[in-house]
Design a protein around this motif. Structure first.
Motif, mmCIF file in Angstrom:
data_model
loop_
_atom_site.group_PDB
_atom_site.id
_atom_site.type_symbol
_atom_site.label_atom_id
_atom_site.label_comp_id
_atom_site.label_asym_id
_atom_site.label_seq_id
_atom_site.Cartn_x
_atom_site.Cartn_y
_atom_site.Cartn_z
ATOM 1 N N THR A 39 -74.178 1.294 -63.001
ATOM 2 C CA THR A 39 -75.617 1.042 -62.941
ATOM 3 C C THR A 39 -76.414 2.205 -63.515
ATOM 4 O O THR A 39 -77.585 2.060 -63.794
ATOM 5 N N ARG A 40 -75.772 3.388 -63.662
ATOM 6 C CA ARG A 40 -76.479 4.534 -64.246
ATOM 7 C C ARG A 40 -75.710 5.043 -65.458
ATOM 8 O O ARG A 40 -75.139 6.124 -65.415
ATOM 9 N N PRO A 41 -75.651 4.239 -66.518
ATOM 10 C CA PRO A 41 -74.780 4.626 -67.645
ATOM 11 C C PRO A 41 -75.194 5.958 -68.270
ATOM 12 O O PRO A 41 -74.347 6.721 -68.729
ATOM 13 N N GLY A 42 -76.491 6.240 -68.293
ATOM 14 C CA GLY A 42 -76.956 7.496 -68.886
ATOM 15 C C GLY A 42 -76.405 8.685 -68.129
ATOM 16 O O GLY A 42 -75.825 9.608 -68.705
ATOM 17 N N PHE A 43 -76.552 8.635 -66.831
ATOM 18 C CA PHE A 43 -76.042 9.705 -65.973
ATOM 19 C C PHE A 43 -74.537 9.878 -66.165
ATOM 20 O O PHE A 43 -74.033 10.973 -66.376
ATOM 21 N N ALA A 44 -73.822 8.732 -66.134
ATOM 22 C CA ALA A 44 -72.366 8.798 -66.260
ATOM 23 C C ALA A 44 -71.970 9.363 -67.616
ATOM 24 O O ALA A 44 -71.076 10.215 -67.718
ATOM 25 N N ALA A 45 -72.668 8.925 -68.679
ATOM 26 C CA ALA A 45 -72.297 9.374 -70.024
ATOM 27 C C ALA A 45 -72.518 10.876 -70.162
ATOM 28 O O ALA A 45 -71.661 11.605 -70.685
ATOM 29 N N VAL A 46 -73.663 11.370 -69.661
ATOM 30 C CA VAL A 46 -73.948 12.804 -69.781
ATOM 31 C C VAL A 46 -72.927 13.610 -68.984
ATOM 32 O O VAL A 46 -72.371 14.601 -69.474
ATOM 33 N N ALA A 47 -72.652 13.160 -67.755
ATOM 34 C CA ALA A 47 -71.725 13.919 -66.910
ATOM 35 C C ALA A 47 -70.322 13.917 -67.508
ATOM 36 O O ALA A 47 -69.678 14.971 -67.638
ATOM 37 N N VAL A 48 -69.837 12.736 -67.914
ATOM 38 C CA VAL A 48 -68.480 12.650 -68.457
ATOM 39 C C VAL A 48 -68.389 13.393 -69.782
ATOM 40 O O VAL A 48 -67.438 14.140 -70.039
ATOM 41 N N GLY A 49 -69.419 13.229 -70.614
ATOM 42 C CA GLY A 49 -69.421 13.906 -71.910
ATOM 43 C C GLY A 49 -69.411 15.420 -71.743
ATOM 44 O O GLY A 49 -68.669 16.131 -72.432
ATOM 45 N N THR A 50 -70.219 15.902 -70.826
ATOM 46 C CA THR A 50 -70.278 17.343 -70.556
ATOM 47 C C THR A 50 -68.905 17.875 -70.163
ATOM 48 O O THR A 50 -68.427 18.879 -70.687
ATOM 49 N N LEU A 51 -68.283 17.150 -69.231
ATOM 50 C CA LEU A 51 -66.967 17.600 -68.758
ATOM 51 C C LEU A 51 -65.924 17.526 -69.856
ATOM 52 O O LEU A 51 -65.090 18.425 -70.009
ATOM 53 N N ALA A 52 -65.973 16.441 -70.632
ATOM 54 C CA ALA A 52 -64.972 16.267 -71.693
ATOM 55 C C ALA A 52 -65.064 17.410 -72.690
ATOM 56 O O ALA A 52 -64.054 17.975 -73.105
ATOM 57 N N GLY A 101 -63.661 12.522 -67.470
ATOM 58 C CA GLY A 101 -63.931 13.663 -68.337
ATOM 59 C C GLY A 101 -62.651 14.311 -68.823
ATOM 60 O O GLY A 101 -62.558 14.737 -69.977
ATOM 61 N N THR A 102 -61.636 14.366 -67.963
ATOM 62 C CA THR A 102 -60.385 15.011 -68.333
ATOM 63 C C THR A 102 -59.633 14.196 -69.385
ATOM 64 O O THR A 102 -59.118 14.751 -70.357
ATOM 65 N N VAL A 103 -59.592 12.879 -69.158
ATOM 66 C CA VAL A 103 -58.885 12.033 -70.126
ATOM 67 C C VAL A 103 -59.529 12.175 -71.498
ATOM 68 O O VAL A 103 -58.860 12.417 -72.503
ATOM 69 N N LEU A 104 -60.859 12.099 -71.516
ATOM 70 C CA LEU A 104 -61.570 12.290 -72.778
ATOM 71 C C LEU A 104 -61.364 13.715 -73.293
ATOM 72 O O LEU A 104 -61.238 13.943 -74.484
ATOM 73 N N GLY A 105 -61.329 14.657 -72.346
ATOM 74 C CA GLY A 105 -61.195 16.070 -72.701
ATOM 75 C C GLY A 105 -59.886 16.346 -73.423
ATOM 76 O O GLY A 105 -59.853 17.166 -74.347
ATOM 77 N N VAL A 106 -58.815 15.669 -73.022
ATOM 78 C CA VAL A 106 -57.534 15.872 -73.716
ATOM 79 C C VAL A 106 -57.665 15.410 -75.165
ATOM 80 O O VAL A 106 -57.173 16.066 -76.093
#
Lengths: 107, 882
Positions: free
Chosen positions: B90-103, B411-416
């Motif tokens: 429901t909060r794709p923006g929040f999720a994208a920023v958080a996951v992207g940051t971590l990745a 974030g980790t999966v993307l981070g790899v």
């Protein structure tokens, strides 16, 4: 609520069905360590397969010890005993009934 | 003896363990265990049985842990994961920023840690690598260790048998492999027969050199690299015994190097991993003791340490210096651990970068923590309702942690993935600025590191928001509209995080700024040559060395004429070592008007030239004349010197032009002086240089490999194929060693500087971006929190600009705080870069003045977007919102 019938759970169920009512007695009967028996009892309690109650017939000041906790199978718990026996198979035959023991069967 | 108090011990144990049991069940739990223990003890017949009862009490721990864990069972977790996923959707923006940051952060850290592990931590793939040392020759005036001479090492090998269990030498070899019509210049090495034995490596096929296969009259045999074996011989084991024509000599292949062999890079400079190895083919006495072109590697004997071995070797060398004062006077030897020579230079750079990337991770964590704090604050009402409905705090914290953990996992999966891409880019960017890059892979250890990182990260950024969300939530009435917004402390904490992010970003920005300024200073250095509009075609000596002297000179002239005829070419010359390459040839130069002096003399970088090499390189004449066509083989010998050579050899201020000096045993008249040239790139200073016509050079004349310097107009790189064709039109059998632009030589010489500047710049950029996202997030949140206040202000007539100003002021205070803290951090921290800077100081005023301003400006810009939204608030809407 369902419960996973492990070997230890089956043993405890069988011990309860055989009339053992205290935690330490169940350990004696099953040979299982306390670290196994008690979590099984908690799980059975949570699944409402046993009823737990404080021992009512003794007065702590009289016997100079705290009350003990008594466990008894509920109807649902009793319904599970045949399954437990099946799970245990022949092992169950070596388990003496509580009455026999009280009568001095095991000394 | 008093019996052991089993009963008391068991009861004390139960009392202690009871603390683990959840509070609401603790009293009953203790009572039950006491009941059982007392009953058991009462019935016990003796100490043995009492002990048995006490041992049973040990199980109380399992019981307590079970009760403690009950409630975070799988079922709860599963529903939490479902809940968290729904929340994130429901909060794709929040999720994208958080996951992207971590990745980004996890990926960058994993990639860099992979490099650090591969370069610095991975043991060298030799037998007992700790015992391997490089032997270096030192001049008293030069702290840098240099190459050694073959005769010296030959003597040392016999004399130092108590220090070294083995000593081997190596020199560069550029053979031409001829197969039918195909001619290819290979990278090779000439080694002593025990070279591989000293390293302790094994062949994949065949064998290595035997003791009899070295020296005068040896059979020509070669060992192939694994790569050459695969690419040219399709990994055919039958290659052993075959004959290869290398530079005209038939060599017998005796073995193939094992896969995964890492060349020890003893030689430095433009050294490339060898394709073939041959053994020394001459007697030690046939080579000049002063000819220092060799590298030496030795294995310390058991029980000999580095320093002890060095002391002993120095003593032995003093004897060699006494015996050969001309060649060895005032020189000494040093032992350097092999891993130090390989990765010593890369270590400080990698550690700085590792520190930088860890700071990026920190910023990312702070950013995600801030995001989660904001989200938790928004959800405070929801949490209050759930608490009021009877949810336990533990349950709510668990749920928030699950959400953080889920973000971390994504974030980790993307981070790899980011790490794999980043690693490729990193190794490509580094090129030969990074030693041992070939063996770098994402391995188990690094994966473990990533998983640990991913495990710790949610703990770091998930716990704080969770605890924060709970604090006070239960006390406030859930129906109170004010609970929609967090207390001032929560907001202050978030602002603190953002200030920290800004500060860390500034530290990284300043570091990157200093390195970029250094890189700029390197590019701006006056090299003495014009690197633009010129290409360098290096021709292998085998095209010339079997000719008569006049034939070779004529052939070079034909080659220069042919290339000169290519359209767009204006000037062509030849030089035997092009500028900005890492090859060197320092030779003794002696003034004829001075009596010979004792001891070592300064040397000059000697260059043999042909044609219009000075204008082709864009070198400037100071005085006299340049070398010209009339300086023929039979004409008086002429020489051009650089300013530095003038200063070095005529310290008395006399004019070098017109002077006479001896080089290679012949007397040359100095006819001109040119401006200084940096022969090895901008980071290395101008050296004394002397230029002579190749036709007059007494040792090799024109029968050597040289580089054509071709200057012209338009896109010179595009003319390289035409230039090669022009050379081939003279003789298709002349092999090319290299053909590329002169500016690419400059690029190579500053590659290490560029690598660290670009990488630190990238890290600083990522940190800044994350910090700005943090600023924007906090400001947006702050505005939503102050909607009512802003609405009232607007209703009372505050104009838009005043509202924007109000919001921007809050952002500005964060930016300034971050800037001040970051500036202090950068001021203290920049000294770690001291050894990596060129032409700027660690406290460069330009960097320290502009970057904080840039940071604050960027932060204000990040505020401006949410502030504009605030200014557009309709007062009535704003008030209704509450």
């Amino acid at each position: 609520m369902s419960i996973r019938l492990t070997h230890a759970t089956a043993m405890v169920l069988k011990a309860l069905a055989a009339g053992y009512r205290y935690g330490f007695d169940i350990m004696d009967a099953t040979g299982l360590p306390s670290g196994t028996v008690y979590p099984v009892l908690r799980r059975l309690d949570g699944a409402e397969l046993v009823d737990a109650a404080w021992e009512a017939s003794v007065d702590p000041s009289e016997v100079k010890r705290p009350r003990r906790r008594l466990y008894a199978l509920t109807a649902a718990g009793r319904a599970l005993v045949p399954q437990a026996e099946a799970r245990l198979g022949d092992v169950a035959r070596f388990l003496p009934a509580a009455e026999e023991r009280a009568a001095g069967g095991e000394a | 003896m008093r019996p052991f108090p089993w009963r008391d011990a068991a009861l004390a144990w139960v009392r202690a363990v009871a603390l683990l049991v959840p509070g609401e069940r603790r009293a009953d739990w203790r009572e039950e265990w006491r009941g059982e223990i007392e009953a058991g003890m009462g019935a016990a017949a003796g100490p043995g049985e009492r002990r048995r009862v006490a041992i049973r009490a040990v199980g109380a721990l399992s019981d307590a842990l079970y009760l403690r864990g009950e409630g975070t069972t799988m079922e709860w977790l599963r529903s939490d994961v479902r809940f968290a996923l729904r929340g994130l959707r429901t909060r794709p923006g929040f999720a994208a920023v958080a996951v992207g940051t971590l990745a980004l952060a996890v990926g960058a850290n994993t990639a860099l840690y992979t490099v650090v592990r591969g370069v610095l931590l991975r043991p060298l793939p030799y037998e007992e690598p700790d015992r391997l040392v490089r032997i270096e020759s030192h001049r008293p005036d030069d702290p840098e260790g240099g190459p050694v001479s073959y005769p010296n090492m030959w003597d040392l090998r016999e004399q130092a048998a108590d220090v070294f269990s083995g000593l081997a030498v190596l020199d560069e070899w550029r053979p031409v492999l001829t197969e039918g019509d195909r001619v290819e210049v290979l990278h090779g090495a000439t080694v002593s027969a025990d070279f591989f034995g000293v390293l302790g490596v094994e062949p994949a096929v065949g064998r290595f050199f035997g003791p009899g296969e070295e020296g005068e009259g040896r059979e020509p045999v070669v060992v192939l690299s694994h790569d050459l074996w695969r690419s040219r011989f399709a990994s055919d084991p039958g290659v052993v015994g075959r004959s290869l024509e290398l530079s005209g000599t038939p060599f017998t292949v005796i073995g193939v190097m094992g896969e995964g062999f890492e060349d020890p890079q003893l030689h430095g400079g433009s050294w490339e991993d060898p394709d073939v190895w041959r053994t020394v083919w001459f007697a030690p006495g046939d080579r000049a003791r002063s000819g220092r072109s060799w590298s030496a590697v030795a294995r310390l004997a058991p029980g000999v340490g580095l320093r002890g071995g060095e002391a002993r070797v120095r003593t032995l060398f003093e004897m060699l210096a006494e015996r050969y004062p001309e060649d060895n006077g005032e020189r000494t030897l040093a032992l350097v651990a092999l891993d130090e020579t390989l990765v010593g230079e890369a270590r400080p750079v990698l550690l700085v970068l590792l520190g930088a990337v860890a700071l990026v991770l920190l910023v990312a964590c702070a950013n995600v923590a801030s995001l989660l704090l904001g989200r938790a604050a928004e959800r405070r009402r929801e949490i209050s309702v759930r608490l009021a409905l009877g949810a336990s705090r533990r349950r709510i914290v668990t749920q928030l942690l699950v959400e953080s953990f889920l973000l971390a996992a994504l974030g980790t999966v993307l981070g790899v993935g980011v790490a794999l891409v980043g690693l490729d880019a990193l190794v490509g960017l580094a090129g030969n600025a990074l030693p041992r890059a070939r063996g770098i892979t994402l391995d188990g250890g690094v994966l473990l590191f990533t998983v640990a990182l991913a495990g710790l990260t949610p703990l770091f950024f998930g716990v704080a928001p969770a605890v924060h969300a709970l604090r006070g939530a239960g006390h406030e009435g859930s129906m109170d509209s004010r609970t929609r917004t967090p207390g001032p402390s929560g907001h202050r904490f978030r602002r603190g995080l953002v200030v920290a992010e800004l500060a860390v970003s500034l530290v990284l920005l300043v570091g990157a700024g200093l390195l970029l300024r250094s890189l700029g200073a390197l590019y701006d250095t006056d090299l003495g040559v014009d690197v633009d509009q010129a290409v360098v075609l290096t021709l292998h000596g085998s095209g010339f060395w079997n000719l008569e002297a006049d034939e070779a000179a004529a052939r070079w002239t034909s080659v220069m004429e042919a290339t000169r005829a290519v359209p767009g070419v204006t000037t062509v010359g030849a030089i035997h070592i092009p500028p900005l390459s890492s090859s060197f040839w320092c030779d003794g130069v002696y003034r004829d008007d001075l009596p010979p002096t004792e001891g070592p003399q300064p040397c000059a970088e000697f260059r043999a030239t042909m044609g219009d090499v000075f204008p082709a390189l864009g070198m400037q004449l100071v005085r006299g004349r340049l070398l010209a066509p009339e300086d023929r083989a039979d004409a008086p010998r002429a020489m051009v010197v650089s300013r530095a050579a003038g200063r070095t050899f005529w310290p008395d201020g006399a004019d070098p032009v017109g002077g006479s000096v001896t080089l290679h045993g012949e007397s040359f008249t100095v006819v001109g002086m040119v401006e200084d040239v940096h022969p090895f790139g901008p980071a290395d200073g101008a050296r004394p240089m002397v230029f002579v016509p190749a036709v007059q050079e007494p040792w090799n004349d024109t029968r050597i490999g040289m580089s054509l310097i071709v200057r012209g107009t338009g896109d010179m790189e595009a003319r390289i194929p035409a230039l090669r064709a022009a050379v081939a039109s003279v003789d298709p059998a002349i092999p090319f060693e290299d053909a590329r632009t002169l500016v690419s030589y400059l690029g190579e010489s500053v590659r290490a500087n560029r690598f660290r500047a670009v990488l630190l710049g990238a890290f600083a950029g990522v940190a800044l971006l994350l910090a700005l996202v943090g600023v924007a997030g906090v400001m947006a949140f702050s505005i939503s929190r102050r909607t009512r206040e802003l609405g009232i202000r607007a209703a009372l007539g505050a104009d838009r600009r005043a509202l924007v100003g109000l919001v921007v002021r809050e952002g500005a205070s964060m930016a300034v705080a971050g800037g001040v803290i970051g500036l202090a951090g950068a001021f203290l921290g920049s000294r770690v870069l001291a050894s990596l800077l060129f032409g700027v100081t660690v406290h460069d005023p330009v960097v320290f003045a502009t970057l904080p301003a840039l940071l604050i400006a960027a932060a204000l810009l990040a505020c401006w977007v949410p502030a504009r939204r605030a200014s557009r608030l309709d007062p009535s809407d704003a008030l209704r919102l509450e």
